[in-house]
Design a protein around this motif. Structure first.
Motif, short mmCIF file in Angstrom:
data_model
loop_
_atom_site.label_atom_id
_atom_site.label_comp_id
_atom_site.label_asym_id
_atom_site.label_seq_id
_atom_site.Cartn_x
_atom_site.Cartn_y
_atom_site.Cartn_z
N UNK A 1 46.85 19.43 51.01
CA UNK A 1 46.09 20.65 51.28
C UNK A 1 44.84 20.71 50.38
N UNK A 2 44.99 20.33 49.11
CA UNK A 2 43.86 20.36 48.18
C UNK A 2 42.77 19.39 48.63
N UNK A 3 43.18 18.21 49.13
CA UNK A 3 42.19 17.23 49.62
C UNK A 3 41.45 17.77 50.84
N UNK A 4 42.21 18.41 51.73
CA UNK A 4 41.60 18.97 52.95
C UNK A 4 40.55 20.00 52.58
N UNK A 5 40.87 20.94 51.66
CA UNK A 5 39.95 22.01 51.29
C UNK A 5 38.73 21.47 50.55
N UNK A 6 38.87 20.36 49.84
CA UNK A 6 37.71 19.83 49.11
C UNK A 6 36.74 19.09 50.01
N UNK A 7 37.19 18.63 51.19
CA UNK A 7 36.32 17.83 52.06
C UNK A 7 35.90 18.54 53.35
N UNK A 8 36.62 19.57 53.76
CA UNK A 8 36.34 20.17 55.07
C UNK A 8 35.11 21.06 55.01
N UNK A 9 34.54 21.33 56.17
CA UNK A 9 33.40 22.23 56.32
C UNK A 9 33.65 23.06 57.57
N UNK A 10 33.42 24.36 57.48
CA UNK A 10 33.77 25.25 58.58
C UNK A 10 33.03 24.91 59.87
N UNK A 11 33.79 24.87 60.95
CA UNK A 11 33.23 24.75 62.30
C UNK A 11 34.13 25.59 63.19
N UNK A 12 33.52 26.47 63.99
CA UNK A 12 34.31 27.42 64.78
C UNK A 12 35.29 26.73 65.72
N UNK A 13 34.90 25.59 66.29
CA UNK A 13 35.77 24.88 67.23
C UNK A 13 36.67 23.85 66.54
N UNK A 14 36.07 23.01 65.68
CA UNK A 14 36.82 21.89 65.11
C UNK A 14 37.61 22.25 63.86
N UNK A 15 37.04 23.09 62.99
CA UNK A 15 37.67 23.43 61.72
C UNK A 15 37.71 24.96 61.52
N UNK A 16 38.48 25.70 62.33
CA UNK A 16 38.45 27.17 62.22
C UNK A 16 39.16 27.70 60.97
N UNK A 17 40.01 26.89 60.34
CA UNK A 17 40.76 27.36 59.15
C UNK A 17 40.09 26.97 57.84
N UNK A 18 39.02 26.20 57.89
CA UNK A 18 38.35 25.75 56.67
C UNK A 18 37.47 26.88 56.11
N UNK A 19 37.66 27.27 54.84
CA UNK A 19 36.89 28.38 54.28
C UNK A 19 35.60 27.95 53.57
N UNK A 20 35.13 26.71 53.79
CA UNK A 20 33.92 26.22 53.13
C UNK A 20 32.72 26.36 54.07
N UNK A 21 31.66 27.03 53.58
CA UNK A 21 30.48 27.28 54.40
C UNK A 21 29.24 26.76 53.68
N UNK A 22 28.26 26.32 54.45
CA UNK A 22 26.95 26.00 53.90
C UNK A 22 26.18 27.31 53.76
N UNK A 23 25.39 27.42 52.68
CA UNK A 23 24.61 28.64 52.46
C UNK A 23 23.60 28.87 53.58
N UNK A 24 23.05 27.81 54.13
CA UNK A 24 22.11 27.94 55.26
C UNK A 24 22.80 28.54 56.47
N UNK A 25 24.04 28.13 56.72
CA UNK A 25 24.80 28.68 57.85
C UNK A 25 25.05 30.18 57.64
N UNK A 26 25.41 30.56 56.40
CA UNK A 26 25.66 31.98 56.10
C UNK A 26 24.38 32.80 56.31
N UNK A 27 23.24 32.28 55.84
CA UNK A 27 21.97 32.99 56.02
C UNK A 27 21.62 33.13 57.50
N UNK A 28 21.84 32.06 58.28
CA UNK A 28 21.56 32.13 59.73
C UNK A 28 22.44 33.18 60.41
N UNK A 29 23.73 33.20 60.05
CA UNK A 29 24.65 34.14 60.67
C UNK A 29 24.30 35.59 60.28
N UNK A 30 23.73 35.77 59.09
CA UNK A 30 23.33 37.12 58.65
C UNK A 30 21.92 37.47 59.15
#
Length: 194
Positions: A1-30
């Motif tokens: 689980x720790x390895x998964x969380x350190x490498x994953x990146x959020x994607x609505x379709x492929x990785x919906x459970x990953x809590x890691x976001x790019x700051x650019x993605x957050x700014x775009x969504x806001x």
């Protein structure tokens, strides 16, 4: 689980459970300009919403994310997110300091959740409570007593007692005395005959 969380990146379709976001993605969504946010700073609200039906497979229970800017931008001089701090040092025996104003992005994470599973006991309790509050329960109990109980005649006699009609006699009132004697009759004192 720790390895998964350190490498994953959020994607609505492929990785919906990953809590890691790019700051650019957050700014775009806001709906904010990322370069402007980097220059002035800002406070972004990250809203995580869980709506889960526990009767279904756990794979249907996915979080939804939304982002919104929270700081006020009416006063341009004080808008954004920044803080000041000082670095103290000594140069040639003289105490000096450098005042630094640092800009950044602050993320306020707000989590909402709702999960439910069908259970017959709370459903029955809620149904009976609703029926009682509207008075349907009394009607159903009467119907059961009058239909299925062996001594339903006894219950019926007690339930529907006959009322004997008594002849009605008008009760005299103050007005009826005034009308019968007249308003200026000498025998009236405070509307009551002597």
């Amino acid at each position: 689980m720790q390895k998964y969380l350190s490498k994953c990146l959020y994607d609505e379709e492929k990785e919906p459970y990953c809590p890691n976001f790019r700051l650019g993605y957050i700014a775009d969504q806001a709906r904010e300009n990322f370069s402007e946010l980097c220059r002035t700073g800002g406070v972004i609200g990250a809203f995580i919403n869980w709506r889960c039906n526990l009767d279904l497979d756990p794979s249907h229970c996915k979080p939804t994310y939304s982002f919104r800017r929270l700081d006020l931008r009416k006063d341009e001089a004080n808008s954004g997110y920044y803080y000041r701090f000082a670095k103290y040092y000594s140069k040639d025996g003289v105490e000096s300091r450098t005042l630094i104003k640092a800009y950044g992005m602050r993320l306020d994470v707000i989590v909402h959740g709702h999960a439910g599973k069908f259970s017959p006991i709370p459903t029955i309790i809620s149904t009976v409570t609703a029926m009682t509050s509207v008075g349907i329960c009394t009607i159903i109990c009467d119907w059961i007593m009058l239909t299925f109980i062996d001594k339903n005649e006894v219950y019926s006699e007690r339930k529907f007692d006959e009322v004997i009609n008594m002849p009605t006699v008008p009760i005299p009132t103050e007005l009826s005395y005034i009308n019968s004697y007249g308003s200026n009759h000498s025998d009236l004192s405070d509307g009551v005959p002597l």
